[in-house]
Design an enzyme around this catalytic site. Sequence first.
Site, PDB file in Angstrom:
ATOM      1  N   HIS A   1       0.838  -1.206   0.000  1.00  0.00           N
ATOM      2  CA  HIS A   1       0.000   0.000   0.000  1.00  0.00           C
ATOM      3  C   HIS A   1       0.871   1.253   0.000  1.00  0.00           C
ATOM      4  O   HIS A   1       1.910   1.327   0.655  1.00  0.00           O
ATOM      5  CB  HIS A   1      -1.007  -0.016   1.141  1.00  0.00           C
TER       6      HIS A   1
ATOM      7  N   ASP B   1       5.626   2.448   7.274  1.00  0.00           N
ATOM      8  CA  ASP B   1       4.364   1.755   7.031  1.00  0.00           C
ATOM      9  C   ASP B   1       3.569   2.586   6.011  1.00  0.00           C
ATOM     10  O   ASP B   1       2.877   3.512   6.389  1.00  0.00           O
ATOM     11  CB  ASP B   1       3.595   1.614   8.347  1.00  0.00           C
TER      12      ASP B   1
ATOM     13  N   GLU C   1      -5.182   1.640   2.096  1.00  0.00           N
ATOM     14  CA  GLU C   1      -5.103   0.495   3.002  1.00  0.00           C
ATOM     15  C   GLU C   1      -5.395   0.910   4.432  1.00  0.00           C
ATOM     16  O   GLU C   1      -6.064   0.187   5.179  1.00  0.00           O
ATOM     17  CB  GLU C   1      -3.703  -0.131   2.916  1.00  0.00           C
ATOM     18  N   GLU C   2      -4.882   2.071   4.833  1.00  0.00           N
ATOM     19  CA  GLU C   2      -4.979   2.497   6.228  1.00  0.00           C
ATOM     20  C   GLU C   2      -6.411   2.843   6.646  1.00  0.00           C
ATOM     21  O   GLU C   2      -6.683   3.015   7.833  1.00  0.00           O
ATOM     22  CB  GLU C   2      -4.071   3.706   6.475  1.00  0.00           C
TER      23      GLU C   2
ATOM     24  N   HIS D   1       3.001   3.709  13.078  1.00  0.00           N
ATOM     25  CA  HIS D   1       1.958   4.740  13.182  1.00  0.00           C
ATOM     26  C   HIS D   1       2.410   5.896  14.064  1.00  0.00           C
ATOM     27  O   HIS D   1       1.650   6.426  14.872  1.00  0.00           O
ATOM     28  CB  HIS D   1       0.628   4.155  13.671  1.00  0.00           C
TER      29      HIS D   1
END
Length: 348
Positions: free
Chosen positions: A60, A173, A205-206, A319
């Site tokens: 992603h 990420d 995606e998140e 995150h």
Amino acid sequence: MEELITKLSNAHGISGSEGNIRAILEEELRPYVDEMRVDKMGNLITVKKGDGPSIMLAAHMDEIGLMVKYIDDKGFLRFVKIGGWFDPTLHSQRVIVHTEKGPIPGVIGSKPPHVMKDEDRKKPVNADDMFIDVGAKDKEDAMNMGISIGTPVSMDREVVKLANGKITGKAFDNRAGCAIIIDAMRQISKMDIKATVYAVGTVQEEVGLKGARTSAFGLNPDIALAVDTTIPGDHPGIDKKDSVLDIGKGGAITIADAAGRGIIASPQVVKWLVETAKKNDIPFQTDVGDGGTTDATAIHLTREGIPSTVISVATRYIHSPVEVLDVADLKHCSDLIAKAMISVNEYF
């Protein structure tokens, strides 16, 4: 790999605004694939043609971020969180507000502790009580800068080297996954393999695995590997019983995540990857998690089902704007993916 992850991480692209990252992937992947297109959702679909089984590699492109929801009369910006933030992580961060007129720096502020009541000082500040200060004189000034409702906001942070091959930055990420797929496709392009390989940069995606769901439906591959980051258990505040992974010890092959509520990986896919790693002396780890999920959760439930798993880079402080990984793990992951393509016909 360090130069590539730095280039990707320093670029900005929150969920729904992945264009900058897609442009980098297009540039980097073009020499290694036969076809390239962008689908209706904004996923980047690239194809390396072959006669054998089709494999989808999905990473992603989006990072978690913020979005302007209100501009007050004094020019301060209120925001919503896009993706899974832990609110205290946001406090006092520098940000970039991405307007149509160009990027504008800002800071996240809140009521200072000096004027808080005693009971308020004992509690973490919620995102609802924070705002972004771009230095605007008033609402009209902020709007003249190009800021409007819906303007995306990302963290103002660049990659920095730590000791022993480790680096820190924002959005590993999942810019780590993007870097791995690029290097894997570089290697695959020089190999004589039978498989058709789809290298896909997915969107959103998140915020719900959205791009993975639609791209997998369109491609309907025989096998899928999501490439992402995951949580190690090698630093204070987390126990090995919560994560057996360490950074610097190879990519993590997922057996199950979210305690099986996300994906329980195809045993044949896991066997293929584990035996490939052992045969080629590539460091690896296996992972059973009870936390979050990845694009593989959406992909493996597409159509009649797609045998899938995840190859992940153990990454500290996911995150947050200060994520940490070991660059060597990126190479371990891309090598594993590339070598696995050679033997895919023996397993599927």
